[in-house]
Design a protein around this motif. Structure first.
Motif, PDB file in Angstrom:
ATOM      1  N   ALA A 155       0.949  -1.259   0.035  1.00 36.87           N
ATOM      2  CA  ALA A 155       0.010  -0.149  -0.029  1.00 36.87           C
ATOM      3  C   ALA A 155       0.805   1.464  -0.105  1.00 36.87           C
ATOM      4  CB  ALA A 155      -1.053  -0.039   1.105  1.00 36.87           C
ATOM      5  N   LYS A 156       1.802   1.197   0.593  1.00 35.10           N
ATOM      6  CA  LYS A 156       2.942   2.327   0.766  1.00 35.10           C
ATOM      7  C   LYS A 156       3.545   2.538  -0.449  1.00 35.10           C
ATOM      8  CE  LYS A 156       6.001   5.065   3.253  1.00 35.10           C
ATOM      9  NZ  LYS A 156       5.520   6.243   3.777  1.00 35.10           N
ATOM     10  N   GLU A 157       3.792   1.523  -1.167  1.00 37.05           N
ATOM     11  CA  GLU A 157       4.522   1.684  -2.634  1.00 37.05           C
ATOM     12  C   GLU A 157       3.553   2.243  -3.625  1.00 37.05           C
ATOM     13  OE1 GLU A 157       7.522   1.184  -3.197  1.00 37.05           O
ATOM     14  OE2 GLU A 157       7.325   1.023  -5.399  1.00 37.05           O
ATOM     15  N   ARG A 158       2.556   1.609  -3.401  1.00 34.61           N
ATOM     16  CA  ARG A 158       1.406   2.137  -4.370  1.00 34.61           C
ATOM     17  C   ARG A 158       0.606   3.458  -4.186  1.00 34.61           C
ATOM     18  NH1 ARG A 158       0.000  -0.763  -9.034  1.00 34.61           N
ATOM     19  NH2 ARG A 158       1.912  -0.185  -9.122  1.00 34.61           N
ATOM     20  N   TRP A 159       0.260   3.697  -2.920  1.00 34.43           N
ATOM     21  CA  TRP A 159      -0.482   4.691  -2.562  1.00 34.43           C
ATOM     22  C   TRP A 159       0.219   5.939  -1.823  1.00 34.43           C
ATOM     23  CZ3 TRP A 159      -3.758   0.034  -1.515  1.00 34.43           C
ATOM     24  CH2 TRP A 159      -4.156  -0.381  -2.665  1.00 34.43           C
ATOM     25  N   ASP A 174      -9.118  -3.047  -4.379  1.00 34.89           N
ATOM     26  CA  ASP A 174      -7.874  -2.470  -4.356  1.00 34.89           C
ATOM     27  C   ASP A 174      -6.941  -3.502  -4.065  1.00 34.89           C
ATOM     28  OD1 ASP A 174      -8.634   0.504  -4.307  1.00 34.89           O
ATOM     29  OD2 ASP A 174      -9.646  -0.150  -2.332  1.00 34.89           O
ATOM     30  N   ILE A 175      -7.185  -4.409  -3.467  1.00 34.54           N
ATOM     31  CA  ILE A 175      -6.203  -5.592  -3.270  1.00 34.54           C
ATOM     32  C   ILE A 175      -7.008  -6.945  -3.202  1.00 34.54           C
ATOM     33  CG2 ILE A 175      -4.954  -6.350  -1.245  1.00 34.54           C
ATOM     34  CD1 ILE A 175      -4.777  -3.882   0.047  1.00 34.54           C
ATOM     35  N   TYR A 176      -6.436  -7.770  -3.827  1.00 34.08           N
ATOM     36  CA  TYR A 176      -6.598  -9.442  -3.943  1.00 34.08           C
ATOM     37  C   TYR A 176      -5.575 -10.178  -3.221  1.00 34.08           C
ATOM     38  CZ  TYR A 176      -6.673 -13.990  -5.756  1.00 34.08           C
ATOM     39  OH  TYR A 176      -6.795 -15.451  -6.328  1.00 34.08           O
ATOM     40  N   ALA A 177      -6.193 -10.879  -2.115  1.00 37.33           N
ATOM     41  CA  ALA A 177      -5.426 -11.580  -0.965  1.00 37.33           C
ATOM     42  C   ALA A 177      -5.854 -13.167  -1.415  1.00 37.33           C
ATOM     43  CB  ALA A 177      -5.556 -11.180   0.160  1.00 37.33           C
ATOM     44  N   PRO A 178      -4.966 -13.940  -2.043  1.00 35.14           N
ATOM     45  CA  PRO A 178      -5.288 -15.404  -2.413  1.00 35.14           C
ATOM     46  C   PRO A 178      -4.770 -16.092  -0.831  1.00 35.14           C
ATOM     47  CG  PRO A 178      -3.638 -14.381  -4.146  1.00 35.14           C
ATOM     48  CD  PRO A 178      -3.740 -13.590  -2.854  1.00 35.14           C
ATOM     49  N   CYS A 179      -5.602 -16.526  -0.262  1.00 41.75           N
ATOM     50  CA  CYS A 179      -5.172 -17.223   1.093  1.00 41.75           C
ATOM     51  C   CYS A 179      -5.689 -18.762   0.824  1.00 41.75           C
ATOM     52  CB  CYS A 179      -5.963 -16.484   2.198  1.00 41.75           C
ATOM     53  SG  CYS A 179      -5.106 -15.081   2.460  1.00 41.75           S
ATOM     54  N   ALA A 180      -6.070 -19.286  -0.172  1.00 38.15           N
ATOM     55  CA  ALA A 180      -6.508 -20.681  -0.511  1.00 38.15           C
ATOM     56  C   ALA A 180      -5.591 -21.364  -0.748  1.00 38.15           C
ATOM     57  CB  ALA A 180      -7.852 -20.604  -1.000  1.00 38.15           C
ATOM     58  N   LEU A 181      -5.521 -21.681  -2.145  1.00 42.00           N
ATOM     59  CA  LEU A 181      -4.659 -22.702  -3.037  1.00 42.00           C
ATOM     60  C   LEU A 181      -3.624 -21.528  -4.170  1.00 42.00           C
ATOM     61  CD1 LEU A 181      -7.308 -25.105  -4.105  1.00 42.00           C
ATOM     62  CD2 LEU A 181      -5.847 -25.278  -2.111  1.00 42.00           C
ATOM     63  N   GLY A 182      -2.857 -22.457  -4.530  1.00 37.77           N
ATOM     64  CA  GLY A 182      -1.843 -21.759  -5.285  1.00 37.77           C
ATOM     65  C   GLY A 182      -2.389 -21.609  -6.789  1.00 37.77           C
ATOM     66  N   MET A 226       3.172  -7.518 -14.078  1.00 39.27           N
ATOM     67  CA  MET A 226       3.879  -6.259 -14.037  1.00 39.27           C
ATOM     68  C   MET A 226       3.454  -5.358 -15.042  1.00 39.27           C
ATOM     69  SD  MET A 226       7.994  -6.021 -14.526  1.00 39.27           S
ATOM     70  CE  MET A 226       8.692  -4.264 -14.251  1.00 39.27           C
ATOM     71  N   LYS A 227       2.956  -5.991 -16.540  1.00 40.21           N
ATOM     72  CA  LYS A 227       2.667  -5.354 -17.565  1.00 40.21           C
ATOM     73  C   LYS A 227       1.291  -4.624 -17.357  1.00 40.21           C
ATOM     74  CE  LYS A 227       5.127  -7.696 -21.259  1.00 40.21           C
ATOM     75  NZ  LYS A 227       5.254  -8.982 -21.347  1.00 40.21           N
ATOM     76  N   LYS A 228       0.462  -5.497 -16.596  1.00 41.02           N
ATOM     77  CA  LYS A 228      -0.946  -4.896 -15.907  1.00 41.02           C
ATOM     78  C   LYS A 228      -0.895  -3.866 -15.176  1.00 41.02           C
ATOM     79  CE  LYS A 228      -4.492  -7.413 -15.626  1.00 41.02           C
ATOM     80  NZ  LYS A 228      -5.655  -7.371 -16.508  1.00 41.02           N
ATOM     81  N   GLY A 229       0.204  -3.406 -14.566  1.00 40.21           N
ATOM     82  CA  GLY A 229       0.397  -2.379 -13.612  1.00 40.21           C
ATOM     83  C   GLY A 229      -0.216  -2.849 -12.143  1.00 40.21           C
ATOM     84  N   ILE A 230      -0.225  -4.333 -11.915  1.00 41.40           N
ATOM     85  CA  ILE A 230      -0.474  -4.862 -10.677  1.00 41.40           C
ATOM     86  C   ILE A 230       0.623  -4.935  -9.849  1.00 41.40           C
ATOM     87  CG2 ILE A 230      -1.678  -6.438  -9.368  1.00 41.40           C
ATOM     88  CD1 ILE A 230      -3.386  -7.089 -11.650  1.00 41.40           C
ATOM     89  N   LEU A 231       0.683  -4.438  -8.689  1.00 40.58           N
ATOM     90  CA  LEU A 231       1.855  -4.710  -7.715  1.00 40.58           C
ATOM     91  C   LEU A 231       1.798  -6.067  -6.926  1.00 40.58           C
ATOM     92  CD1 LEU A 231       4.434  -3.333  -6.657  1.00 40.58           C
ATOM     93  CD2 LEU A 231       2.961  -2.582  -4.917  1.00 40.58           C
ATOM     94  N   TYR A 232       2.531  -6.891  -7.456  1.00 40.04           N
ATOM     95  CA  TYR A 232       2.578  -8.380  -6.756  1.00 40.04           C
ATOM     96  C   TYR A 232       3.740  -8.347  -5.670  1.00 40.04           C
ATOM     97  CZ  TYR A 232       3.480 -13.250  -6.328  1.00 40.04           C
ATOM     98  OH  TYR A 232       3.732 -14.408  -5.707  1.00 40.04           O
ATOM     99  N   ALA A 233       3.006  -8.567  -4.378  1.00 41.92           N
ATOM    100  CA  ALA A 233       3.857  -8.880  -3.302  1.00 41.92           C
ATOM    101  C   ALA A 233       4.293 -10.410  -3.216  1.00 41.92           C
ATOM    102  CB  ALA A 233       3.259  -8.472  -1.945  1.00 41.92           C
ATOM    103  N   PRO A 234       5.455 -10.795  -3.609  1.00 40.35           N
ATOM    104  CA  PRO A 234       5.833 -12.234  -3.877  1.00 40.35           C
ATOM    105  C   PRO A 234       5.256 -13.113  -2.666  1.00 40.35           C
ATOM    106  CG  PRO A 234       7.691 -10.970  -4.689  1.00 40.35           C
ATOM    107  CD  PRO A 234       6.696  -9.975  -3.888  1.00 40.35           C
TER     108      PRO A 234
END
Ligand code: NAD
Length: 368
Positions: free
Chosen positions: A175-179, A246-254, A289-297
């Motif tokens: 969030a800090k990085e993006r906003w 604003d944020i998608y949080a996958p917390c189930a499967l890979g 990255m191309k879509k401009g989404i910030l992915y936190a590894p």
């Protein structure tokens, strides 16, 4: 030094040693015991930083090749996770081939424990999918090289709250990085999967007054989360990827970040607990990255669980684990900075950071 992952089909065509060469694995142990029916594979990826720590997964793999592929992929991931988290641990993982609901016995678990013990501490096991606290207790009867046992038995207990805290820290850094501000207040967050980690993450988000949407395949999980946090909105599994959040949080499967989901996701940030979120690391890491989404590894932000079991190895407590998990905030920001300065996807920046630390420590080890 550590080669990157290739596609599944290319890897499957190689011999076992060919696959080990491709992923730069140190050792694989195939375990068989006719008496108990145990069939397992222990993969030790890299022990430069320390003993290889990673959980044991019990799963009814359809083929041995599938089991081998899984254990190679997962053990390599553990090397990277431990390295970026600054832990003195290497990467390893084990798989037991079988149905956890049908084939588990005390004897099978203890026999597996003996195989772990034979490695003399080079591999330390823990819980993963298909394994429970009771299984860890059986393994513990045969080896001391096991972590993640209940607090009542002197272990570090459920790692999920620490994992969730680390994911929350990673999300704040994103969030800090993006906003420009790390506040999540008012931000719309879609949490996919409200199990052990997801439910703890929701608690942090609700406390900060984020607008939280949740989904799960189990009704009881959703009932419970609504009871604890009436402000959350329950959505269906089909619509979670289409939400204007604003944020998608996958917390189930890979593998939920894939060609299909990337057509649908409208978020600015992806940050969650699930392992191996990118279906294909290179392809989807670049697409994000191309879509401009910030992915936190994923392996950076979900390292809290490993940090917690490491505390069992070195003898620290839960408070220390939480303070180390807080560092995930700075590490995540560092990876974003590296990604920007090198103009590379964030997953690659994280991989490079992991590889640099291992290479640096390997050099020290050679020095007298
Ligand atoms: P969990 O099994 O407790 O929770 C997962 C939840 O996801 C369950 O409630 C399940 O019903 C739900 N789910 C499964 N498929 C779904 C789907 N298609 N849509 C929506 N919900 C679905 O597991 P957990 O311990 O909370 O771990 C969650 C993820 O985080 C896993 O990928 C795990 O590998 C990873 N992880 C966990 C830890 C930890 O400390 N537990 C540490 C690192 C990584």
């Amino acid at each position: 030094m550590l080669t990157t992952k290739d596609t599944k089909s290319e890897v499957a065509e190689l011999t076992v040693l060919g696959q080990m060469g491709l992923t730069n694995h140190e050792q694989i142990v195939f375990c068989n015991d006719n008496e108990t029916g145990l069939k397992a594979i222990i993969a030790i990826h890299n022990t430069v930083l320390g003993p290889a720590l990673g959980g044991t997964r019990m799963w009814p793999y359809k083929t041995e090749a599938e089991a081998l592929n899984d254990v190679l992929r997962l053990s390599r991931g553990m090397t990277y996770k431990a390295s970026v988290a600054g832990l003195n641990l290497g990467g390893g993982k084990a798989v037991i081939i079988g149905d956890a609901r049908q084939h588990k016995t005390e004897a099978l678990m203890r026999r597996f424990g003996k195989f772990v013990d034979n490695l003399g501490g080079k591999y330390i096991t823990a819980e993963d999918v298909g394994m429970g606290a009771k299984d860890m207790e059986y393994i513990r009867m045969e080896t001391k090289h096991v972590t993640g046992i209940p607090q009542s038995l002197g272990g570090s207990g459920d790692p999920s709250p620490v994992t969730a805290y680390g994911v929350y820290m990673g999300m704040k850094a994103a969030a800090k990085e993006r906003w420009g501000s790390d506040s999540l207040g008012g931000k719309k967050v879609a949490v996919q999967g409200v199990g052990n980690v997801g439910s703890n993450l929701v608690a942090f988000l609700v406390k900060e007054e984020a607008k939280v949407f949740v989904t799960d395949i189990f009704e009881d999980r959703l009932t419970e989360i609504k009871k604890n946090h009436p402000a959350v909105e329950i959505v269906s599994g089909e619509t979670i990827l289409d939400l204007d959040v604003d944020i998608y949080a996958p917390c189930a499967l890979g593998a939920t970040v894939n060609n299909e989901s990337l057509q649908r996701l409208k978020c600015s940030i992806i940050c969650g607990a699930a392992n191996n979120q990118l279906a294909n690391e290179k392809e989807h890491g670049e697409q994000v990255m191309k879509k401009g989404i910030l992915y936190a590894p994923d392996f950076v932000v979900n390292a809290g669980g490993l940090i917690n079991v490491n505390s069992e190895v070195v003898g620290y407590g839960r408070d220390h684990s939480m303070s180390l998990a807080k560092n995930i905030y700075d590490t995540t920001l560092h990876i974003f900075a590296l990604s920007k300065s090198e103009n590379i996807p964030t997953y690659l920046a994280a991989n490079r950071l992991a590889e640099q630390r291992i290479a640096g420590v390997a050099k020290i080890r050679q020095t007298r």
